[in-house]
Write an enzyme that holds these catalytic residues in place. Structure first.
Site, PDB file in Angstrom:
ATOM      1  N   THR A 142       9.682  26.634  24.689  1.00 44.31           N
ATOM      2  CA  THR A 142      11.048  27.028  25.052  1.00 44.31           C
ATOM      3  C   THR A 142      11.962  26.937  23.835  1.00 44.31           C
ATOM      4  OG1 THR A 142      10.716  26.315  27.327  1.00 44.31           O
ATOM      5  CG2 THR A 142      13.010  26.471  26.569  1.00 44.31           C
TER       6      THR A 142
ATOM      7  N   GLN B 196       0.814  31.463  25.863  1.00 43.64           N
ATOM      8  CA  GLN B 196      -0.311  31.549  26.813  1.00 43.64           C
ATOM      9  C   GLN B 196      -1.554  32.178  26.192  1.00 43.64           C
ATOM     10  OE1 GLN B 196      -0.578  30.203  29.746  1.00 43.64           O
ATOM     11  NE2 GLN B 196       1.537  29.715  30.243  1.00 43.64           N
TER      12      GLN B 196
ATOM     13  N   SER C 173       2.904  26.377  22.039  1.00 37.74           N
ATOM     14  CA  SER C 173       3.200  25.134  22.752  1.00 37.74           C
ATOM     15  C   SER C 173       1.923  24.306  22.885  1.00 37.74           C
ATOM     16  CB  SER C 173       3.742  25.478  24.145  1.00 37.74           C
ATOM     17  OG  SER C 173       3.959  24.303  24.875  1.00 37.74           O
TER      18      SER C 173
ATOM     19  N   CYS D  53      11.340  29.517  42.349  1.00 39.39           N
ATOM     20  CA  CYS D  53      12.307  28.933  43.269  1.00 39.39           C
ATOM     21  C   CYS D  53      13.596  28.672  42.510  1.00 39.39           C
ATOM     22  CB  CYS D  53      11.746  27.626  43.797  1.00 39.39           C
ATOM     23  SG  CYS D  53      12.349  27.251  45.407  1.00 39.39           S
TER      24      CYS D  53
HETATM   25  N1  PLP Z   1       6.305  31.077  26.962  1.00 38.13           N
HETATM   26  C1  PLP Z   1       5.380  31.238  27.922  1.00 38.13           C
HETATM   27  C2  PLP Z   1       4.669  32.553  28.041  1.00 38.13           C
HETATM   28  C3  PLP Z   1       5.094  30.204  28.808  1.00 38.13           C
HETATM   29  O1  PLP Z   1       4.198  30.375  29.766  1.00 38.13           O
HETATM   30  C4  PLP Z   1       5.798  28.983  28.662  1.00 38.13           C
HETATM   31  C5  PLP Z   1       5.569  27.864  29.600  1.00 38.13           C
HETATM   32  O2  PLP Z   1       5.148  28.047  30.714  1.00 38.13           O
HETATM   33  C6  PLP Z   1       6.752  28.864  27.636  1.00 38.13           C
HETATM   34  C7  PLP Z   1       6.971  29.926  26.802  1.00 38.13           C
HETATM   35  C8  PLP Z   1       7.539  27.596  27.447  1.00 38.13           C
HETATM   36  O3  PLP Z   1       6.769  26.597  26.825  1.00 38.13           O
HETATM   37  P1  PLP Z   1       7.161  25.043  26.981  1.00 38.13           P
HETATM   38  O4  PLP Z   1       6.716  24.617  28.347  1.00 38.13           O
HETATM   39  O5  PLP Z   1       6.396  24.364  25.888  1.00 38.13           O
HETATM   40  O6  PLP Z   1       8.621  24.935  26.798  1.00 38.13           O
END
Ligand code: PLP
Length: 387
Positions: free
Chosen positions: A71, A180, A200, A326
């Site tokens: 994020t 992902q 991540s 949600c």
């Molecule tokens: N981008 C994608 C495609 C994700 O699936 C996620 C988390 O689910 C994120 C970014 C965010 O990553 P983080 O949970 O490390 O903040």
């Protein structure tokens, strides 16, 4: 006994990752910015992890900025690049994660215009539409393009090469969200043609709260956090050494074990989908004809409410995810499925199963058996309720 089939949400920490981290939570507690011996030990560990993370995506270690996760990496990419330009246009695929969508929406307040490029019924990006969109934008306006490498809901993979070629042609800075994709398919920062890539740790059996933004040397980004000169003054704050070390180890394992993990997960996913379609033939698998990461299966069972099914599976000890978000108490159908032209009613029946490197065939058998039972129960309940 509980069965965890929600690895796109998060993965359990690998024992080898935890072992690598523990010394940095105990005796090796130095601050990586300190000049003394404990500080140097911490600095060396952060540098080693930087190399491991860079290697996972074939980047140079100097291109890695450690962040608190995917994020923050996506926010830093979009806001950091936008801050160094006059407001222009941000172009996103319609299936981006909220950590890309939300900062792009926030940048509208600073004068940036937001454009979305659609996908087809199989979730594939409409490249011609992207070209037409870029072609309509003023030649001299700043452009930031964001397209993920693999979608968190459907698992659909986006080929970044033609997207990067368009970005180059139209002078757009390209962000690729590889959160992902990493650990589930080969990822190459250079070959992707992107200038920015987010990662991540907790999606690849590393700890939560750590990630990275890979930044091309030619790109100038404004930091979001100001303070000390950490991460070459691009992200201030004392490094979370143990978490960074864990991320490094997880990245190393994801690279060395990539082919065994992917072969295993793909065989298991194919087995799951074959059983699903033979035993619940009404099931609709989203993006089955598209290129997908090997661990994800996203499907709907018409007439069944995904949230209700999710809860009954949870009570039976099975952790999967639904296709709905949600927000403020209302269950919204997935924006990814809406973009693929799936009706809200069908999208409400969606369930995502995401396998992990240690998922086993018995777990899939248990899942399908339980799913059949729960679907039958929900259908009979609906028949009684509406009779
Ligand atoms: N981008 C994608 C495609 C994700 O699936 C996620 C988390 O689910 C994120 C970014 C965010 O990553 P983080 O949970 O490390 O903040």
């Amino acid at each position: 006994m509980s069965i965890y089939l929600d690895h796109n949400a998060t993965t359990p920490i690998d024992g080898r990752v935890l072992d690598a981290m523990l010394p940095f939570l105990r005796e090796q507690f130095g601050n990586a910015s300190s000049g003394h011996q404990p500080g140097r030990v911490a600095r060396a560990a952060v540098d080693a992890a930087r190399q491991q993370v860079a290697a996972l995506v074939h980047a140079h270690p100097s291109q890695v900025i450690f962040t608190s996760g995917g994020t923050e990496a996506n926010n830093l990419a979009l806001k950091g690049v936008a801050a160094r330009m006059n407001p222009g246009h941000i172009i996103l695929s319609a299936v981006e994660h909220s950590s890309v969508r939300a900062p792009a929406i926030a940048l509208q307040k600073q004068g940036w215009m937001l454009n979305e490029v659609g996908v087809d019924a199989e979730g594939r990006l409409d490249i011609e539409n992207l070209r037409a969109m870029l072609d309509c934008l003023p030649v001299d306006s700043a452009k930031i393009l964001a397209v993920m490498l693999a979608n968190n809901e459907t698992g659909i993979v986006y080929d970044s090469a033609p997207i990067a070629a368009l970005a180059r042609e139209f002078g757009a800075t390209l962000l690729v969200d590889a959160v992902q994709a990493a650990g589930k398919m080969p990822v190459n920062f250079v070959d992707s043609g992107a200038q920015l890539m987010s990662l991540s740790a907790h999606k690849i059996y590393g700890p939560k709260g750590v990630g990275a933004l890979i930044v091309d040397k030619a790109i100038d980004i404004e930091p979001m956090l100001h303070g000390g000169g950490h991460e070459k003054a691009r992200r201030a704050g004392t490094e979370n050494v143990a978490a960074i070390v864990g991320f490094g180890k997880a990245a190393e394992l994801a690279l060395t074990e990539l082919s065994t993990r992917t072969v295993q997960m793909e065989a298991l996913r194919n087995y799951l989908e074959a059983r699903l379609l033979s035993e619940l033939p009404q099931a609709i698998i989203f993006g089955q004809q598209a290129d997908r990461v090997p661990n994800t299966s996203f499907f709907a069972l018409p007439g069944i409410d995904g949230e209700t099914l999710l809860m009954s599976l949870d009570q039976a000890g099975l952790a999967v995810s639904s296709g709905s978000a949600c927000s403020t108490g209302d269950v919204e159908p997935s924006h990814v499925l809406s973009a693929m032209g799936v009706t809200a009613e069908r999208a409400r029946g969606a369930i995502r199963v995401s396998l992990g490197k240690d998922s086993r065939r018995e777990e899939i058998d248990n899942f399908i058996d339980c799913l059949k039972q729960q679907v039958r129960a929900l259908q009979s309940f609906a028949t009684v309720a509406y009779a």
